[in-house]
Design an enzyme around this catalytic site. Structure first.
Site, mmCIF file in Angstrom:
data_model
loop_
_atom_site.group_PDB
_atom_site.id
_atom_site.type_symbol
_atom_site.label_atom_id
_atom_site.label_comp_id
_atom_site.label_asym_id
_atom_site.label_seq_id
_atom_site.Cartn_x
_atom_site.Cartn_y
_atom_site.Cartn_z
ATOM 1 N N ASP A 121 -43.365 -33.319 16.797
ATOM 2 C CA ASP A 121 -43.708 -32.373 16.583
ATOM 3 C C ASP A 121 -42.148 -30.675 16.841
ATOM 4 O O ASP A 121 -41.047 -31.134 16.348
ATOM 5 C CB ASP A 121 -43.504 -31.673 18.372
ATOM 6 C CG ASP A 121 -43.202 -32.459 19.154
ATOM 7 O OD1 ASP A 121 -42.274 -32.149 18.848
ATOM 8 O OD2 ASP A 121 -43.266 -31.621 20.663
ATOM 9 N N SER A 122 -42.527 -29.912 16.950
ATOM 10 C CA SER A 122 -41.519 -28.580 16.430
ATOM 11 C C SER A 122 -41.021 -28.136 16.938
ATOM 12 O O SER A 122 -40.082 -27.550 17.253
ATOM 13 C CB SER A 122 -42.125 -27.613 15.771
ATOM 14 O OG SER A 122 -43.165 -27.122 16.991
ATOM 15 N N GLY A 123 -40.988 -28.491 18.898
ATOM 16 C CA GLY A 123 -40.155 -28.254 19.835
ATOM 17 C C GLY A 123 -41.274 -26.615 20.839
ATOM 18 O O GLY A 123 -40.956 -26.334 21.512
ATOM 19 N N GLY A 124 -41.932 -26.572 19.465
ATOM 20 C CA GLY A 124 -42.703 -24.914 19.940
ATOM 21 C C GLY A 124 -43.519 -25.351 20.964
ATOM 22 O O GLY A 124 -43.569 -24.969 22.471
ATOM 23 N N ASP B 258 -44.449 -23.515 16.115
ATOM 24 C CA ASP B 258 -45.622 -22.467 16.415
ATOM 25 C C ASP B 258 -45.688 -21.884 17.605
ATOM 26 O O ASP B 258 -44.644 -22.702 18.063
ATOM 27 C CB ASP B 258 -47.077 -23.176 16.242
ATOM 28 C CG ASP B 258 -47.198 -24.484 17.157
ATOM 29 O OD1 ASP B 258 -46.160 -24.935 17.552
ATOM 30 O OD2 ASP B 258 -48.099 -24.840 17.046
ATOM 31 N N GLN C 272 -53.472 -22.285 15.700
ATOM 32 C CA GLN C 272 -54.260 -22.281 16.632
ATOM 33 C C GLN C 272 -55.089 -20.885 16.531
ATOM 34 O O GLN C 272 -56.211 -21.114 16.154
ATOM 35 C CB GLN C 272 -52.558 -20.678 16.622
ATOM 36 C CG GLN C 272 -51.371 -21.840 17.451
ATOM 37 C CD GLN C 272 -51.210 -22.795 18.672
ATOM 38 O OE1 GLN C 272 -52.326 -22.443 19.755
ATOM 39 N NE2 GLN C 272 -50.570 -23.621 18.315
ATOM 40 N N CYS D 215 -60.574 -57.163 28.307
ATOM 41 C CA CYS D 215 -59.954 -56.662 27.426
ATOM 42 C C CYS D 215 -58.797 -57.637 27.091
ATOM 43 O O CYS D 215 -58.937 -58.699 27.822
ATOM 44 C CB CYS D 215 -58.903 -55.611 28.867
ATOM 45 S SG CYS D 215 -57.627 -55.388 28.014
ATOM 46 N N CYS E 61 -54.506 -57.452 31.627
ATOM 47 C CA CYS E 61 -55.472 -58.701 31.315
ATOM 48 C C CYS E 61 -56.030 -59.848 30.970
ATOM 49 O O CYS E 61 -56.307 -60.721 32.216
ATOM 50 C CB CYS E 61 -56.454 -57.269 30.804
ATOM 51 S SG CYS E 61 -56.887 -55.592 31.376
ATOM 52 N N HIS F 255 -51.649 -51.871 29.301
ATOM 53 C CA HIS F 255 -52.980 -51.524 29.056
ATOM 54 C C HIS F 255 -53.334 -50.594 28.837
ATOM 55 O O HIS F 255 -54.525 -50.431 27.517
ATOM 56 C CB HIS F 255 -53.671 -51.756 30.465
ATOM 57 C CG HIS F 255 -55.460 -51.707 30.637
ATOM 58 N ND1 HIS F 255 -56.009 -52.779 29.960
ATOM 59 C CD2 HIS F 255 -55.954 -50.770 30.681
ATOM 60 C CE1 HIS F 255 -57.284 -52.333 30.859
ATOM 61 N NE2 HIS F 255 -56.944 -51.041 30.838
ATOM 62 N N GLY G 157 -52.800 -26.061 20.232
ATOM 63 C CA GLY G 157 -53.345 -24.851 21.481
ATOM 64 C C GLY G 157 -54.286 -25.329 22.304
ATOM 65 O O GLY G 157 -55.547 -24.156 22.899
#
Lengths: 375, 375
Positions: free
Chosen positions: B98-101, B152, B193, B308, B313, B339, B220
């Site tokens: 991600d951008s850090g925003g 962003d 956004q 599962c 499991c 799990h 957002g």
């Protein structure tokens, strides 16, 4: 000389000796154990921070688990109703349980001893409980380990009067354990006591040898005595214990101690040290111990040990491990536990091989030099 | 209609549609990602409590890691000098950063925004830092992920005045990110956004679509708005975003949200929820959420979910998991994380298959019923 012991559910063979060091094999209902062997500890039915799949990958052959802890939580009845400890913790290879003695005697003021057994106070909720040889056998029967231990008293190593008293009690309790032993094929080991006193150790080894257990532990060591005393006691005891029975040095887990113990004819070791060190950010290598939390590792692209074949050393840098420690990521404990257990498992394997090849002394010399030299 | 997007280092193909739901494939320099896909989060270059080997076994295709956290610790230069994030954390499959925003805007009073970027105070040591679109691109370049995100602003979803302002800033920053984009072949996604306001979402999707990013995130959302608002926004945005570009719904990770997001044409999801739930003793199943710490599990020999196929499991009872939680064993978090990630990975895989087989609606109906019905 007899080199084999055999019951319906337990076999021990000594294949080779080099000096006093032995290479052998234990056969249990859950599989074989090549000796000498290091047994990781799953105190509460879990080797901390590792899955059984990871332990398999580490070629761990046998685990130890603690009766005291499992009795208090979740309780032996819960484990029995879940199909026993092997099923409960999903470990289908051999398991050894201790008797609860060591933990109970470590409780200090929280316990009271009489000839019958020990009353103690739970470290979890303060409730009162009694362990006796018979109760320890019943609990260990419900847990269902392949190898179970006699209920013994583990006194401070330097107090002779207390050690004499405790040793006699341990011997009487050993006989009661033999009488109360589960009839389900679990293999019961006796435990030698006697502190740091050669005469007591001799007497204890002799007494228990006469009771003809299929295997023996050396208890009451690695509890604060000097290395010199520890080795002297192992030597005295192993000179008396029958050659054809496995010898298990309880609570011992540094590379140095494995080397010297094996040199004195010990076959089995257990210790929480590799996983405890891991949670305290330390890596055990054959060139000494390394503190990964040290800032010097922050930019270090090298693995813990470039000669190590473990998952951690094959895939992760010291810089990454240092980062995980700084960031308090659980993965640090997992990756360091993998490395530390690998170190001891492979050390035992290497020493075994050297015994088979009659190169034990040479390999020990190299290992001692490397451990002393450090990085 | 165009169903493919392609650069030198990035390809996206939509193979099949069923309603608005899409099955496709992303190709990156570190391998392929079959979509729809759930991406586990390794915030600090570690998916909490799991090794990369365990993530491989879980058939995880792509991980997300957080620029804000890695910038502060260990720093992007350390990671670059260790060969980049793939080598640093030993994950050779695709990574998205991600951008850090989002993190910076979550800091509340600890940050100050202007047109240039954001000044913020480290949550670790209180030091002052600035993120701008250009700085975010530089950091993400050093981290070296396959897919990187535009810088962003993520405002509270219900404040329209603020959302208008933040959206315009996000658009200008998106253009600056495109100009400052690394020249090394990393693929930059834009982020839509606009809060819970259809007109803003429409404007934002249109603006960013015109900038011709190779992929788009919907940001957002999943930040406090209602499910109804979230789905309405996804619908508005996906009607505008180009069909031939992947669509990534940020921070979403319940089974219910995956189902509804995929139904609206989303291709990628990420969330810390599976590992966070695990550390809080909860298992996510397709029959709802289960609290393993509940005393009712103490004697329960059944797995979390008998249907599962995950390692947990297949091998461990609820009683064992409850015991690990009571005993505060780290293994509880590991087994529950396995799990919970398995559940989302397999859910995305099952929905993908249903799209290929034109059975998407039917499978969704079954899944919704099962999730509502509970155990």
């Amino acid at each position: 000389m007899e080199k084999t012991t055999k019951t319906n559910t337990f076999t021990f063979d000594v294949f080779a000796k080099d000096g006093s060091a032995r290479a052998g094999r234990i056969i249990t209902p859950h599989g074989n154990v090549e000796t000498p062997v290091f047994m990781p500890v799953g105190t509460q039915a879990s080797v901390k921070a590792l899955t059984p799949a990871q332990l398999h990958e580490l070629q761990v052959q046998i685990l130890l688990s603690n009766t005291y802890h499992l009795y208090l939580r979740p309780g032996e009845d819960t484990i029995a109703s879940c199909g026993g400890l092997h099923t409960f913790m999903n470990w289908q290879k051999p398991i050894l349980t201790d008797s609860g003695g060591y933990q109970v005697f470590s409780l200090g003021k929280l316990r009271k001893i009489d000839e019958e057994g020990v009353w103690f106070t739970s470290h979890i909720d303060g409730s009162k409980h009694q362990f006796t040889p018979e109760i320890s056998m019943q609990i260990q029967e419900k847990l269902g380990a392949d190898i179970i231990m006699a209920f013994d008293e583990c006194p401070p190593p330097h107090d002779k009067t207390y050690n004499i008293e405790a040793m006699h009690r341990t011997h009487l309790w050993a006989e009661r354990c033999l009488k109360a032993k589960p009839k389900n094929g679990q293999t019961l080991f006796g435990i030698v006591q006697g502190g740091i006193f050669p005469d007591l150790r001799e007497a204890s080894a002799q007494y228990l040898a006469n009771l003809n257990f299929p295997g023996y532990a050396i208890g009451g060591l690695s509890v604060g005595e000097s290395k010199r005393d520890m080795l002297a006691m192992i030597k005295v005891v192993n000179a008396i214990l029958p050659e054809n029975k496995p010898r298990y040095l309880m609570g011992v887990g540094t590379p140095e101690d494995l080397i010297e113990g094996i040199a004195q004819g010990v076959d089995m070791f257990d210790c929480v040290l590799p996983t405890r060190l891991a949670r305290h950010h330390a890596a055990q290598t054959l060139r000494g111990r390394i503190n990964l939390a040290n800032a010097a590792n922050s930019q270090n692209e090298r693995p813990i040990d470039p000669d190590c074949g473990c998952y951690t050393c094959q895939n992760f840098s010291r810089a990454y491990l240092k980062h995980l420690i700084s960031a308090r990521e659980m993965l640090a404990a997992t990756l360091l536990s993998i490395h530390n257990i690998h170190t001891l498992v492979k050390l035992a394997e290497r020493l075994r091989q050297s015994i088979l090849e009659k190169q034990f002394d040479l390999v020990c010399q190299e290992l001692r030099a490397s451990l002393q030299q450090g990085e």
